[in-house]
Design an enzyme around this catalytic site. Structure first.
Site, PDB file in Angstrom:
ATOM      1  N   ASP A 170     -15.154  -5.815   6.294  1.00  0.00           N
ATOM      2  CA  ASP A 170     -14.545  -4.232   5.611  1.00  0.00           C
ATOM      3  C   ASP A 170     -15.911  -4.338   4.529  1.00  0.00           C
ATOM      4  O   ASP A 170     -16.056  -5.401   3.215  1.00  0.00           O
ATOM      5  CB  ASP A 170     -13.330  -4.631   4.944  1.00  0.00           C
ATOM      6  CG  ASP A 170     -12.906  -3.764   3.543  1.00  0.00           C
ATOM      7  OD1 ASP A 170     -12.881  -3.666   3.216  1.00  0.00           O
ATOM      8  OD2 ASP A 170     -11.821  -3.478   4.041  1.00  0.00           O
TER       9      ASP A 170
ATOM     10  N   HIS B 228     -15.641  -1.917  -1.525  1.00  0.00           N
ATOM     11  CA  HIS B 228     -16.646  -2.574  -2.596  1.00  0.00           C
ATOM     12  C   HIS B 228     -17.737  -2.424  -2.507  1.00  0.00           C
ATOM     13  O   HIS B 228     -18.182  -3.023  -3.835  1.00  0.00           O
ATOM     14  CB  HIS B 228     -15.493  -3.656  -3.476  1.00  0.00           C
ATOM     15  CG  HIS B 228     -14.006  -3.051  -3.292  1.00  0.00           C
ATOM     16  ND1 HIS B 228     -13.543  -2.481  -4.139  1.00  0.00           N
ATOM     17  CD2 HIS B 228     -12.979  -3.619  -2.077  1.00  0.00           C
ATOM     18  CE1 HIS B 228     -12.108  -1.756  -3.835  1.00  0.00           C
ATOM     19  NE2 HIS B 228     -12.224  -2.581  -3.578  1.00  0.00           N
TER      20      HIS B 228
ATOM     21  N   ASN C 154     -12.775   3.044  -9.253  1.00  0.00           N
ATOM     22  CA  ASN C 154     -14.080   2.870  -8.293  1.00  0.00           C
ATOM     23  C   ASN C 154     -14.554   3.639  -8.553  1.00  0.00           C
ATOM     24  O   ASN C 154     -15.582   3.524  -7.061  1.00  0.00           O
ATOM     25  CB  ASN C 154     -13.166   2.638  -6.926  1.00  0.00           C
ATOM     26  CG  ASN C 154     -11.699   1.139  -7.536  1.00  0.00           C
ATOM     27  OD1 ASN C 154     -12.373   0.079  -7.746  1.00  0.00           O
ATOM     28  ND2 ASN C 154     -10.944   0.986  -6.550  1.00  0.00           N
TER      29      ASN C 154
ATOM     30  N   LYS D  58     -15.030   5.430  -2.812  1.00  0.00           N
ATOM     31  CA  LYS D  58     -15.741   4.670  -3.978  1.00  0.00           C
ATOM     32  C   LYS D  58     -16.512   5.191  -4.421  1.00  0.00           C
ATOM     33  O   LYS D  58     -17.505   6.019  -5.545  1.00  0.00           O
ATOM     34  CB  LYS D  58     -15.550   3.178  -4.184  1.00  0.00           C
ATOM     35  CG  LYS D  58     -13.623   2.904  -3.418  1.00  0.00           C
ATOM     36  CD  LYS D  58     -13.411   1.201  -3.297  1.00  0.00           C
ATOM     37  CE  LYS D  58     -11.756   1.461  -3.025  1.00  0.00           C
ATOM     38  NZ  LYS D  58     -10.704   2.215  -3.413  1.00  0.00           N
TER      39      LYS D  58
ATOM     40  N   SER E  37     -11.689  -7.188  -3.784  1.00  0.00           N
ATOM     41  CA  SER E  37     -11.385  -6.323  -4.532  1.00  0.00           C
ATOM     42  C   SER E  37     -10.773  -6.598  -5.809  1.00  0.00           C
ATOM     43  O   SER E  37     -10.710  -6.366  -6.922  1.00  0.00           O
ATOM     44  CB  SER E  37     -10.435  -4.546  -3.889  1.00  0.00           C
ATOM     45  OG  SER E  37      -8.975  -5.676  -3.252  1.00  0.00           O
TER      46      SER E  37
ATOM     47  N   GLU F  76     -13.313  -9.401   4.828  1.00  0.00           N
ATOM     48  CA  GLU F  76     -14.112  -8.663   3.483  1.00  0.00           C
ATOM     49  C   GLU F  76     -15.936  -8.694   2.678  1.00  0.00           C
ATOM     50  O   GLU F  76     -15.110 -10.598   2.523  1.00  0.00           O
ATOM     51  CB  GLU F  76     -13.557  -8.096   1.990  1.00  0.00           C
ATOM     52  CG  GLU F  76     -12.114  -7.262   2.371  1.00  0.00           C
ATOM     53  CD  GLU F  76     -10.916  -7.595   1.040  1.00  0.00           C
ATOM     54  OE1 GLU F  76     -11.296  -7.777  -0.078  1.00  0.00           O
ATOM     55  OE2 GLU F  76      -9.935  -7.282   1.108  1.00  0.00           O
TER      56      GLU F  76
ATOM     57  N   THR G  54      -5.226  15.112  10.684  1.00  0.00           N
ATOM     58  CA  THR G  54      -6.240  16.707  10.569  1.00  0.00           C
ATOM     59  C   THR G  54      -7.412  15.486  10.149  1.00  0.00           C
ATOM     60  O   THR G  54      -7.169  15.226   9.587  1.00  0.00           O
ATOM     61  CB  THR G  54      -5.467  18.015   9.155  1.00  0.00           C
ATOM     62  OG1 THR G  54      -4.089  18.009   9.720  1.00  0.00           O
ATOM     63  CG2 THR G  54      -6.424  18.843   8.990  1.00  0.00           C
TER      64      THR G  54
ATOM     65  N   HIS H  95      -7.136  -7.255   2.299  1.00  0.00           N
ATOM     66  CA  HIS H  95      -6.802  -5.933   2.497  1.00  0.00           C
ATOM     67  C   HIS H  95      -5.490  -6.015   3.419  1.00  0.00           C
ATOM     68  O   HIS H  95      -5.576  -6.159   4.546  1.00  0.00           O
ATOM     69  CB  HIS H  95      -7.422  -4.638   2.469  1.00  0.00           C
ATOM     70  CG  HIS H  95      -7.135  -3.577   1.331  1.00  0.00           C
ATOM     71  ND1 HIS H  95      -6.941  -2.487   2.457  1.00  0.00           N
ATOM     72  CD2 HIS H  95      -6.971  -3.099   0.185  1.00  0.00           C
ATOM     73  CE1 HIS H  95      -6.113  -1.471   1.386  1.00  0.00           C
ATOM     74  NE2 HIS H  95      -6.420  -1.827   0.200  1.00  0.00           N
TER      75      HIS H  95
HETATM   76  N1  PLP Z   1     -10.312  -2.369   2.054  1.00  0.00           N
HETATM   77  C1  PLP Z   1     -10.367  -2.670   0.996  1.00  0.00           C
HETATM   78  C2  PLP Z   1     -10.481  -3.933   0.559  1.00  0.00           C
HETATM   79  C3  PLP Z   1      -9.787  -1.764  -0.423  1.00  0.00           C
HETATM   80  O1  PLP Z   1      -9.821  -2.317  -1.632  1.00  0.00           O
HETATM   81  C4  PLP Z   1      -9.458  -0.355   0.221  1.00  0.00           C
HETATM   82  C5  PLP Z   1      -8.654  -0.110  -0.639  1.00  0.00           C
HETATM   83  O2  PLP Z   1      -9.099   0.318  -1.774  1.00  0.00           O
HETATM   84  C6  PLP Z   1      -9.303   0.181   1.425  1.00  0.00           C
HETATM   85  C7  PLP Z   1      -9.831  -1.236   2.553  1.00  0.00           C
HETATM   86  C8  PLP Z   1      -8.892   1.170   1.883  1.00  0.00           C
HETATM   87  O3  PLP Z   1     -10.115   2.367   1.541  1.00  0.00           O
HETATM   88  P1  PLP Z   1      -9.696   3.526   1.093  1.00  0.00           P
HETATM   89  O4  PLP Z   1      -9.112   3.954  -0.228  1.00  0.00           O
HETATM   90  O5  PLP Z   1     -10.861   4.788   1.701  1.00  0.00           O
HETATM   91  O6  PLP Z   1      -8.688   3.974   1.804  1.00  0.00           O
END
Ligand code: PLP
Length: 556
Positions: A342, A345, A182, A376, A317, A313, A406, A270
């Site tokens: 979201d 990607h 990715n 990514k 993904s 999204e 943190t 997701h």
């Molecule tokens: N949202 C989607 C659609 C994802 O595919 C992913 C993870 O791969 C995430 C959120 C989470 O992102 P991150 O890898 O920054 O935790």
């Protein structure tokens, strides 16, 4: 001082012991309020003494002595507990005198008093009737092995300067090409990004040192947030340690902050969004993936003035499809909802400045909240949410997943800032162009060889397999025979029966590499999954309907 102790047991203990080791009496304090109070006082005094030795405080007056307060008379302590009190004759016990009867439990001679045995922290031998956690975990693991969804990670060390080449270390060292990363544009090894990271490490060290509230906030955090907000055309942005956390924490927090909020969640969402929505305990309505008409139907059922949030999204993904963003956003607005999009990607990948599908489609203003990842296309790690300044400030102020962890370290922040600058520049636009060309070339090469490409408009190219063993076998074959790393995607990332290989070429995969890969994959499918090959090539493979999204959704 012993004089202040109205409890007969405490008054017979050396006051030095009570002051220097009050915790040794904690066991009694749990059961006796008098002892508890004195120990607390002794412990507090200890702290105050060590920090403010100049201040002389008068101890509070002792509580009046009464029969009721004696832990032994009130039956709060067992006889055996008296052993450590070291009381001698009953005549010395004021409570005993008041009670008019001898307290045998108090009369133990100091010599008789056996030292209290230390309570073992762990049982010596495991009694047979205790719950067997290990066996339970083993049974659950076996279920995964049985249905072939047990995951074994590959040990792949990418080679920065010769991206996308890498070394595989699972069964001895092997040179390979990565086809499933990715790190879509190879920004993790971009020289400008590397330099920024190295410089940040030199200047600030490698850790952030705390939460944003406790010594973990830097100018890099605030600068990156401002840059991300500007990129997405929003007032503010907030960084999280990953976009999983960003999605989960933001949706959960909004669910807590807005009474009666109803979530309308795309069926393909997701796991991070699903989890945030689920744990908020708000009402949720799941609409079929990217189905605008069904979303409208659901919105029509809700009062116009009720709070609602529509989450989806842009680039999916696992299917690689792209949502009808403009329609989903305007529908959400029309019904008084908040859109949560979201773009994980898509950030870095689409639009003139790489801000995502929102920028490409001219929809930024219609998107209320945008989440993205730094992990990514930006090539680092971390996540963020961008949107209205007040909403972002509310999330900043209430989200546990933001507050109590943190913060991202300076190395990551500097790397992400450098990467973002490249992606927004002419160089970024060229990278995106080359990337799209590589994607198109690979997709056509696969289709022309009759491979089961699932049609998708984005840079993600899924190859349908439909069986976890076949998917794994093809992946193994490609790795060991061809030196090509293509991860098999199995349940629960996709539904059972929708197992696949997921390809993500980069601008750094050359044409000869792409042609060779397509040939090798065609051979692998002929050898391992001949039934999956199409004899009629591009036309029929493209016409093959993609598996239903309902089935692709992570079973969560
Ligand atoms: N949202 C989607 C659609 C994802 O595919 C992913 C993870 O791969 C995430 C959120 C989470 O992102 P991150 O890898 O920054 O935790």
């Amino acid at each position: 001082p012993a004089a202040m102790l109205s409890c007969p047991f405490l008054s017979h203990l050396p006051s030095g012991l009570i002051q220097s080791r009050p915790w040794s009496l904690l066991r009694f304090a749990q059961r006796c309020p008098v002892i508890g109070k004195h120990i607390q006082r002794a412990m507090t005094a200890g702290v105050e003494e060590s920090t403010q030795s100049q201040r002389h405080q008068q101890p509070p007056p002792p509580p009046p002595m009464s029969e009721k307060k004696c832990p032994f008379l009130s039956g709060r302590l067992a006889a055996s507990d008296a052993a450590v009190c070291g009381l001698s004759p009953p005549s010395e016990c004021p409570y005993s005198r008041m009670a008019g009867r001898p307290l045998t439990v108090c009369c133990m001679d100091e010599q008789q008093a056996a030292p209290m045995p230390a309570e073992p922290l762990v049982p010596q031998a495991e009694p047979p009737n205790l719950y067997n956690y290990k066996a339970r975990c083993e049974a659950q693991l076996q279920r995964k092995r049985d249905d072939h969804s047990y995951r074994v990670f590959r040990k792949v060390n990418r080679r920065g300067p010769s991206f996308p080449l890498a070394e595989e270390h699972t069964g001895g060292r092997k040179d390979i090409t990565v086809w499933c990363s990715n790190d879509y544009l190879g920004m993790s090894w971009h020289p400008v990004v590397q330099e920024a990271v190295i410089e940040a490490a030199r200047q600030h060290g490698v850790g952030s040192g705390g939460t944003r509230n406790i010594s973990g906030n830097t100018i890099h955090h605030e600068a990156l947030e401002a840059e991300l907000a500007d990129w997405h055309g929003k007032e503010a942005a907030l960084l999280f340690t990953s976009c999983y956390v960003a999605n989960e924490a933001t949706l959960y927090t909004l669910g807590q902050l807005v009474p009666g909020l109803v979530f309308l969640s795309d069926a393909g969402n997701h796991a991070s969004m699903i989890h945030g929505i689920r744990t908020s305990n708000c009402r949720k309505i799941i609409f079929p993936h990217n189905n605008v008409a069904r979303l409208r139907q659901e919105l029509l059922k809700l009062p116009l003035d009720s709070p609602k949030l529509v989450a989806f999204e842009t680039v999916h993904s696992m299917t690689g499809d792209i949502s009808p963003l403009a329609e989903l956003c305007s529908l959400t607005r029309q019904f008084g909802g908040l859109s949560y999009v979201d773009e994980v990607h898509a950030v870095g990948m689409y639009g003139a400045a790489g801000a995502g599908v929102g920028e490409r489609d001219g929809c930024l203003a219609g998107m209320d909240l945008i989440s993205g990842t730094l992990g990514k296309a930006i090539g680092n790690i971390g996540g963020y949410v961008a949107g209205d300044a007040t909403v972002i400030d509310a999330v900043r102020s209430y989200a546990s997943g933001f507050i109590f962890t943190t913060s991202l370290p300076p190395t990551v922040l500097a790397g992400a800032r450098a990467s973002l600058a490249v992606l927004r520049s002419v160089e970024g636009a060229e990278l995106r162009q080359r990337h799209q060309a590589a994607v198109q070339l690979l997709r056509e090469a696969l289709l022309s060889r009759g491979l089961p490409v699932i049609p998708a408009p984005s840079h993600i190219i899924p190859l349908h397999v439909g069986d976890p063993r076949v998917a794994q076998a093809i992946s193994e074959h490609m790795m060991h025979r061809c030196g090509a790393y293509i991860q098999a995607i199995n349940y629960p990332t996709v539904a059972r029966g929708d197992e696949r290989l997921r390809l993500a070429p980069t601008p750094h995969h050359t044409e000869p590499m792409i042609v060779r890969l397509a040939d090798q994959l065609a051979d692998a499918f002929r050898l391992i999954g001949p039934h999956l090959l199409r004899s009629d090539g591009l036309e029929s493979a493209a016409a093959d309907p993609p598996p239903s999204l309902q089935q692709l959704v992570v079973a969560a």
